[in-house]
Design an enzyme around this catalytic site. Sequence first.
Site, PDB file in Angstrom:
ATOM      1  N   GLU A 404       0.810  -1.107   0.200  1.00  0.00           N
ATOM      2  CA  GLU A 404       0.075  -0.188  -0.279  1.00  0.00           C
ATOM      3  C   GLU A 404       0.906   1.407   0.045  1.00  0.00           C
ATOM      4  O   GLU A 404       0.612   2.195  -0.655  1.00  0.00           O
ATOM      5  CB  GLU A 404      -0.875  -0.037   1.128  1.00  0.00           C
ATOM      6  CG  GLU A 404      -2.035  -0.954   1.130  1.00  0.00           C
ATOM      7  CD  GLU A 404      -2.639  -1.120  -0.011  1.00  0.00           C
ATOM      8  OE1 GLU A 404      -3.078  -0.205  -0.708  1.00  0.00           O
ATOM      9  OE2 GLU A 404      -3.210  -2.202  -0.312  1.00  0.00           O
ATOM     10  N   HIS A 407       1.865   2.443  -3.375  1.00  0.00           N
ATOM     11  CA  HIS A 407       0.817   3.264  -3.824  1.00  0.00           C
ATOM     12  C   HIS A 407       1.112   4.736  -3.467  1.00  0.00           C
ATOM     13  O   HIS A 407       0.958   5.635  -4.272  1.00  0.00           O
ATOM     14  CB  HIS A 407      -0.687   2.774  -3.554  1.00  0.00           C
ATOM     15  CG  HIS A 407      -1.233   1.499  -4.381  1.00  0.00           C
ATOM     16  ND1 HIS A 407      -0.599   1.471  -5.585  1.00  0.00           N
ATOM     17  CD2 HIS A 407      -1.389   0.416  -3.734  1.00  0.00           C
ATOM     18  CE1 HIS A 407      -1.330   0.151  -5.874  1.00  0.00           C
ATOM     19  NE2 HIS A 407      -1.596  -0.458  -4.746  1.00  0.00           N
ATOM     20  N   GLU A 431      -0.491  -1.145  -9.521  1.00  0.00           N
ATOM     21  CA  GLU A 431      -0.394  -2.436  -8.698  1.00  0.00           C
ATOM     22  C   GLU A 431       0.991  -2.919  -8.883  1.00  0.00           C
ATOM     23  O   GLU A 431       1.383  -3.475  -7.721  1.00  0.00           O
ATOM     24  CB  GLU A 431      -1.447  -3.447  -9.369  1.00  0.00           C
ATOM     25  CG  GLU A 431      -2.768  -3.181  -8.953  1.00  0.00           C
ATOM     26  CD  GLU A 431      -3.125  -2.877  -7.375  1.00  0.00           C
ATOM     27  OE1 GLU A 431      -2.624  -3.420  -6.696  1.00  0.00           O
ATOM     28  OE2 GLU A 431      -3.660  -1.927  -7.258  1.00  0.00           O
ATOM     29  N   HIS A 533     -15.734 -10.130 -11.873  1.00  0.00           N
ATOM     30  CA  HIS A 533     -15.385  -9.030 -12.778  1.00  0.00           C
ATOM     31  C   HIS A 533     -16.310  -9.277 -14.054  1.00  0.00           C
ATOM     32  O   HIS A 533     -16.203  -8.133 -14.742  1.00  0.00           O
ATOM     33  CB  HIS A 533     -14.004  -9.308 -12.963  1.00  0.00           C
ATOM     34  CG  HIS A 533     -12.913  -8.926 -11.847  1.00  0.00           C
ATOM     35  ND1 HIS A 533     -12.973  -9.739 -10.901  1.00  0.00           N
ATOM     36  CD2 HIS A 533     -12.322  -7.888 -11.603  1.00  0.00           C
ATOM     37  CE1 HIS A 533     -12.315  -9.413 -10.165  1.00  0.00           C
ATOM     38  NE2 HIS A 533     -11.713  -8.193 -10.096  1.00  0.00           N
TER      39      HIS A 533
HETATM   40 ZN   LIG Z   1      -2.597  -2.216  -4.674  1.00  0.00          ZN
END
Ligand SMILES: [Zn+2]
EC number: 3.4.15.1
Length: 634
Positions: A404, A407, A431, A533
């Site tokens: 995280e 990011h 990602e 998805h």
């Molecule tokens: Zn991520």
Amino acid sequence: MNLAAFKRSALIPTSALAALAVGIAAPASAGEVVQPLAHSISAAMAQDTASATYPMTPAGAAAWVDMVEKDMLGYSIRASRIYWVNATYITPDTDAMAAEIGAEGTTKSVDYALEAAKYAQVPGLDAEVARKLDMLRNMIVLPAPTTDGAAVELNEIATKLNSQYGKGKGVLNGEPINGSDIEAEMGNLDRTPAELAEMWASWHTNVGAPMKDDYARMVAIANDGAKELGFTDVGAMWRSGYDMPADDFAAETERLWQEVKPLYDSLHTYVRTKLNEKHGDAVQPATGAIRADLLGNMWAQSWGSIYPLVAPAGAGDIGYDVTDLIAAKGIDEVEMVRVGEKFFSSLGFDPLPETFYDRSQFTKPADREVVCHASAWNIDQVDDIRIKMCIKKNAEDFTVIHHELGHNYYQRAYNKQDYLHLNGANDGFHEAIGDMIALSITPEYLVQIDMLDRERVPSADKDIGLLLRQAMDKVAFLPFGLLVDKWRWGVFDGSIAPATYNDAWHDLKREYQGVTPPVARPADAFDPGAKYHIPGNTPYTRYFLAHILQFQFYKAACDQAGWEGPLHRCSFYGNEDVGKNLNAMLEMGASKPWPDALEAFTGTREMTGTALLEYFAPLQAWLDEQNKGKQTGW
Ligand SMILES: [Zn+2]
């Protein structure tokens, strides 16, 4: 978070073995959008706002884009604050506020996309303005046409599909079982093949089949919407966000797959042998495709939960456990985050702002409902960055924290860019950065940060077990990561017609993954609908790209650090040259075509699977040894 923010990943992180960054299948997304449908529907009619202020000229287009960016920046800050409060304090009131701001965002993005499609026709546009207009045209995942009632119908179908999935139930031993429980049970090693087949078939039939007609109708409507925005179909629109012609991008993903396929084939052959040994020829033959329900996951997309069935004898125990190291050090949740911050500081990045520690959610509050799913946020697009987690003092969350923070540092690095460029270089990059950082939690790194004594670093003979555990998620995922959108590209361009939806899905599953359904499928089946998805309309290729790119980034960092050992053991902790090069890529955001960003860090303009192959090379050699005399492929 901004309007082009990443959608939530529905992949569930699997429990991690300690060290070598084993185990996070697909961690949380960057600045995820709370309203999953926020940009998949149309709510507005096209309107002609070309006025004296913004005439249909190159200068008018540039001024219009400028205005839009200012408006969207203001909106995104307001929206982020509301989404943050909603996610960290779930009440009917904050739900309503989030729904309201989400609807406002939908209207904006639809209006701007339609206008952008008109400005895109103006001859003589500045190249940068043209690229931004493309970004605006591309902002809606599922566009509705402006014909009467189309937006309402598309919205209704999308909402219905989403809620059907959420309420979906399978069957285990004749009893109904909900989605998250059945997902966990598919990885339960105590379940018999008959129970696995019952769960697999009931889930696919119950959840998927009722969606088929609605899905076909939705495809038709959204294709009309894509045409109004200037695309041949929705699939071409999705493929248009990669700074190359849509067809070239499809070929590019296939090229990457062919690079890494030999490793997948070796893993497939080895795992098939182990499943054959366990279950016998009647359940899993020694040749051909693998029965899809035996791999520990409903979609056979990550195989980590059956690792105990395939683990090499004696290589499972690596002699330490990061969870124990955390306990031995006596560090708490916030201190775990401080350790992660130290990783980035060691590369020369500025410390996190104090507001990060004041405003993040690190632990689960005792007195209210929150969203625990880990995510990274960028509230003001400057430096009000935060993570939202419910940290547990274990190895898995230690890895997720590093992911995280990747990011957050990316978000802060590109904060000088224009609004439309406040993003990863393409949607695989964000990602991949988080995962590259997570790959770096090696024993060597743990020694460097004083969490592991050097004499306890596991010997090389333990590496195969660690690499195999890693491959069961990261390598096993690759063909699935590719085929989900291969199927949708075909559905949207009409080469896969509704009558062949299900057969085409299983043809792709067999061709790419080498898996086959445990039972014959009924004529009215719609098995793709049983994967979140598909009804959720979340593009998927980004996950495939991220799985390739994270190794490419990791290898670039290790090469720059002068690492000479096996790639999977590398640590570039403390290397400021790596930090400088990494920052050169991160600070570009989406301001340049992604090959420029890739080149800034790795020196090459091509995505490549060779780094992944190098990382797993010792495993590949070992697998080939185990597979001797066995038929590879299916
Ligand atoms: Zn991520």
